[in-house]
Design an enzyme around this catalytic site. Structure first.
Site, mmCIF file in Angstrom:
data_model
loop_
_atom_site.group_PDB
_atom_site.id
_atom_site.type_symbol
_atom_site.label_atom_id
_atom_site.label_comp_id
_atom_site.label_asym_id
_atom_site.label_seq_id
_atom_site.Cartn_x
_atom_site.Cartn_y
_atom_site.Cartn_z
ATOM 1 N N HIS A 18 7.111 32.528 10.291
ATOM 2 C CA HIS A 18 7.719 32.473 8.963
ATOM 3 C C HIS A 18 7.834 33.876 8.377
ATOM 4 C CE1 HIS A 18 3.881 32.972 6.862
ATOM 5 N NE2 HIS A 18 3.358 31.953 7.531
ATOM 6 N N HIS A 21 4.895 36.429 8.767
ATOM 7 C CA HIS A 21 4.793 37.082 10.083
ATOM 8 C C HIS A 21 5.924 38.094 10.242
ATOM 9 C CE1 HIS A 21 3.407 32.793 10.851
ATOM 10 N NE2 HIS A 21 2.307 33.505 10.915
ATOM 11 N N CYS A 126 -16.274 26.561 9.288
ATOM 12 C CA CYS A 126 -14.936 26.093 8.879
ATOM 13 C C CYS A 126 -14.076 25.989 10.131
ATOM 14 C CB CYS A 126 -14.306 27.050 7.863
ATOM 15 S SG CYS A 126 -12.552 26.636 7.574
ATOM 16 N N CYS A 129 -10.815 28.169 9.983
ATOM 17 C CA CYS A 129 -10.976 29.614 10.255
ATOM 18 C C CYS A 129 -11.644 29.844 11.599
ATOM 19 C CB CYS A 129 -11.847 30.274 9.199
ATOM 20 S SG CYS A 129 -11.207 30.143 7.552
ATOM 21 N N CYS A 143 -14.312 26.707 1.676
ATOM 22 C CA CYS A 143 -13.721 27.852 2.375
ATOM 23 C C CYS A 143 -12.658 28.500 1.479
ATOM 24 C CB CYS A 143 -13.089 27.373 3.684
ATOM 25 S SG CYS A 143 -11.889 28.549 4.331
ATOM 26 N N HIS A 146 -9.098 27.787 3.129
ATOM 27 C CA HIS A 146 -8.601 26.435 3.374
ATOM 28 C C HIS A 146 -8.935 25.445 2.263
ATOM 29 C CE1 HIS A 146 -8.383 28.309 7.343
ATOM 30 N NE2 HIS A 146 -7.334 27.529 7.501
ATOM 31 N N LYS A 295 0.243 31.511 -1.818
ATOM 32 C CA LYS A 295 0.491 32.214 -0.561
ATOM 33 C C LYS A 295 1.436 31.377 0.305
ATOM 34 C CE LYS A 295 -1.712 33.761 3.683
ATOM 35 N NZ LYS A 295 -2.783 33.555 4.628
ATOM 36 N N LYS A 298 1.695 28.243 6.621
ATOM 37 C CA LYS A 298 2.071 27.028 7.335
ATOM 38 C C LYS A 298 1.281 25.828 6.834
ATOM 39 C CE LYS A 298 -0.488 29.526 10.733
ATOM 40 N NZ LYS A 298 -0.267 30.539 11.712
#
Ligand code: ME8
Length: 651
Positions: A18, A21, A126, A129, A143, A146, A295, A298
């Site tokens: 996306h 990246h 987690c 992660c 977390c 997440h 943010k 995905k």
């Protein structure tokens, strides 16, 4: 020889690439091109991270075997970069056999040096992660990335004794102020290092995970994905053997976003220290692309695909906007509207118009041939010195990843060139004396300025830069091989080529509509039904829009001759025109963007609506309306094919 080795993170293959990246990879490409231009021997690495829990879960979701799944997604990453004209020298995959060998080599080396211990550990894990968290790192017990509660896990594992390198690391960061940039991230790491470091769990039992690189000293475990992934930077240059590693490693610079600061700025230097390899030269950390303050990620499903941007804006406009809109290090909000406004203002207007303006004038006044400049006057010397002094600024800003500032200083220069043209008024010089030596000088200054602009924009907009070089009749491969930032390199007497408009103007509303339609379409399973509804709507609309001839006859259209034209004093988009049709009157027209030099309009015949009720537009009364056509390329005046008496009625 100076070396430059730039890396991006290797991306997880649990989803398609996306914008986030794409941005990091673009930054690496731009820096790589920049250093290449500076004569350095460069190497640019990107790739995919393919082991670990996350990937297994993603493959399971798709009902695929991990290997089949990682092959598919890795290919999507490999195919995404050429679309943005991003050219890595190597694409690494953590499933490559040579990478597996390097990881096992490193593990053995650390193990043999006594920096790995086998222990029972209980902690908060987690799965998103793929790591244990300390209580103090959690936010409300969750977390931070997440937003999920970590699971308490107790198991025997191998640990890398990272804590023993803590003091060395603090010292290294303090002694090398450029090691982590921008400074805010350096401070963040130093502040994290004020608390004692935990050792790093680097294994996962095969009872829980088999999709990983087996520990060479215990087959019941695979390597923790981060320990595996970071080593890619070594694998790609042939560690531990060979010249490639020796010459490239001291020049390595990593580009990452702030989400993976800790593994890069803490685990990685300690791992390298344990095997006797120097830390990377610099770590460049950028912020997040956000959508509505969140943010882009995905897991949140709010991603923009690089291909959609390129399809809408084109390659160079996308590259330009991403680098111009984000201040490196800070978060930035993505908006298609902001991008459209930027493309229109900076690219279609400032740069695109400048290029076509200069080349058009050269054709009009000197048949496209570069003239011999005569003596420079002070206004010329001022512009020349701006072109030359921009170089130092550009080098520094590009070197420190301040792309938005580098671009804004190039645009300051572009605006200076536009202003120079308005001031020296080549059209007036031509009118006075068509063989004027002064006009030769002015045209030469304009063309050389264009050549400088093409050089400075190259790392960010390589295609546009090459188009300008082509138009100037220059060898574009020299951008990378020669230092071209000297004045008066453009050969006198050479022929300049005509060029198509570089950046068509974009319609704000239409683009949004297209985008919305696209999203709608993607969502809707009933595509065909929807299409039929749409075309029915269109047909209805057409019927409603037909008008009776008597309505048209009320409109009085006339041929008008422009006898004067100037910028509207209070509005950037408007021009104040004096026309004859046949009476003399003022018409205020919204065509300023297409005619930065309004005087060029004098003498042209246009079609106007002459019986409109007068209106005041930003303080000036307008008596009529100009008819124009507007398309992707901009504004086109309407006229009669052969000159007519001013005031002739159109019927
Ligand atoms: O972390 N804004 O992979 P990953 C800006 N495999 N950049 C973003 C972004 C956003 N909203 N979202 C992602 C991993 N990125 C590991 C890396 S390296 C040895 C292992 C970019 O697929 C940014 O570069 O989660 C970020 O650091 C990276 O993608 C994370 O990619």
């Amino acid at each position: 020889m100076k070396y430059f080795y730039i890396t991006t993170p290797i991306y997880y293959v649990n989803a398609e690439p996306h914008l986030g990246h794409a941005y990091t990879t673009l930054v690496a490409d731009v820096e790589n091109r920049f250093h290449k231009m500076c004569g350095e021997d460069t190497f640019f690495l990107t790739g995919t991270d393919e082991h670990g829990d996350k990937i297994v879960q993603a493959a399971q979701k798709e009902g695929m075997e991990p290997k089949e799944y990682v092959d598919r997604i890795s290919k999507m990453f490999q195919e995404a970069w050429p679309l943005l004209n991003i050219k890595p020298d190597h694409f690494i995959r953590t499933t490559d056999p040579e990478h597996i060998r390097t990881v096992q080599y490193v593990l053995n080396k650390v193990y043999e040096s006594g920096d790995i211990a086998f222990r029972e550990y209980e902690g908060l894990y987690c799965f998103g992660c793929e790591r244990f968290y300390m209580e103090r790192e959690l936010i409300d017990g969750k977390c931070p990335d997440h937003g999920t509660e970590p699971v308490r896990l107790k198991e025997k594992n191998y640990f890398f004794l990272m804590s023993k390198y803590q003091d060395w690391l603090i010292d290294h960061i303090k002694k090398n102020p450029d090691f982590i940039t921008p400074e805010r991230y350096r401070n963040e790491v130093l502040s994290f290092l004020k608390e004692p470091l935990d050792d790093l769990c680097i294994s996962r039992p095969t009872s829980r995970l088999t999709w990983g690189i087996p520990l060479p000293f215990d087959e019941n475990f695979v390597t923790y994905v981060w320990f595996d992934a970071l080593i890619n930077y070594l694998t790609a240059v042939g560690y531990p053997d060979g010249d490639e590693f020796k010459k490239r490693w001291p020049a390595v610079e990593h580009v990452i976003a702030k989400d993976i600061l800790k593994p890069h700025a803490i685990y990685w230097p300690c791992m390298l220290k344990a095997i006797g390899v120097d830390p990377p030269r610099r770590i460049h950390v950028h912020g997040y692309w956000q959508i509505k303050d969140q943010k882009m990620s995905k897991s949140l499903g709010n991603v923009i695909k690089p291909k959609d941007l390129v399809d809408t804006f084109g390659v160079d406009a996308t590259r330009y906007c991403l680098l111009r809109e984000m201040a490196f290090g800070l978060d930035a909000s993505f908006s298609q509207k902001a991008m459209t406004i930027r493309v229109n203002a900076d690219l279609a207007n400032d740069l695109g118009n400048l290029v076509s303006r200069i080349i058009t004038m050269l054709y009009k006044y000197r048949k496209g041939v570069v003239p011999q400049p005569d003596d420079y006057e002070s206004i010329d010397r001022e512009l020349i010195s701006s072109a030359l002094s921009l170089k130092g600024q550009w080098l520094n800003l590009m070197e420190e990843f301040s792309f938005h500032r580098a671009l804004s200083s190039i645009w300051e220069f572009i605006n200076k060139v536009n202003k120079y043209i308005d001031t020296v008024a080549p059209w007036a010089l031509f009118k006075e004396d068509k063989d004027s030596l002064r006009l030769n000088t002015v045209l030469y200054v304009m063309l050389e300025s264009l050549r400088f602009i093409a050089i400075y924009i190259y790392p960010v907009m390589p295609e546009t830069s090459e188009k300008i070089f082509d138009a100037l009749g220059l060898n574009k491969s020299e951008i990378l091989t020669k230092n071209l930032t000297y004045w008066q390199l453009l050969p006198v007497g050479s022929k300049v080529n005509k060029i198509k408009p570089l950046f068509p103007r974009m319609e704000l509303e239409d683009k949004n509509k297209d985008k919305k339609n696209k999203i709608e379409k993607d969502k809707s399973k009933k595509k065909e039904g929807k299409k039929m509804e749409d075309s029915a709507d269109k047909a209805d609309k057409k019927d409603n829009e037909l008008i009776d001839i008597s309505l048209f006859q009320k409109v009085d259209l006339r041929v008008a001759q422009i006898i004067d034209a100037e910028k509207h004093p209070n509005a950037d988009k408007l021009l104040k025109l004096k026309v004859k049709c046949p009476d003399e009157r003022t018409i205020v027209a919204g065509i300023a963007e297409a005619f930065p030099n309004p005087k060029e309009l004098i003498g042209k015949q246009v079609i106007v609506v002459s019986n409109l009720k007068p209106v005041k537009l930003r303080g000036i009364m307008s008596y009529g309306m100009l008819l124009v056509a507007k398309d992707k390329e901009g504004i086109h005046l309407t006229s009669v094919l052969t000159p007519a008496e001013p005031g002739t009625k159109i019927s």
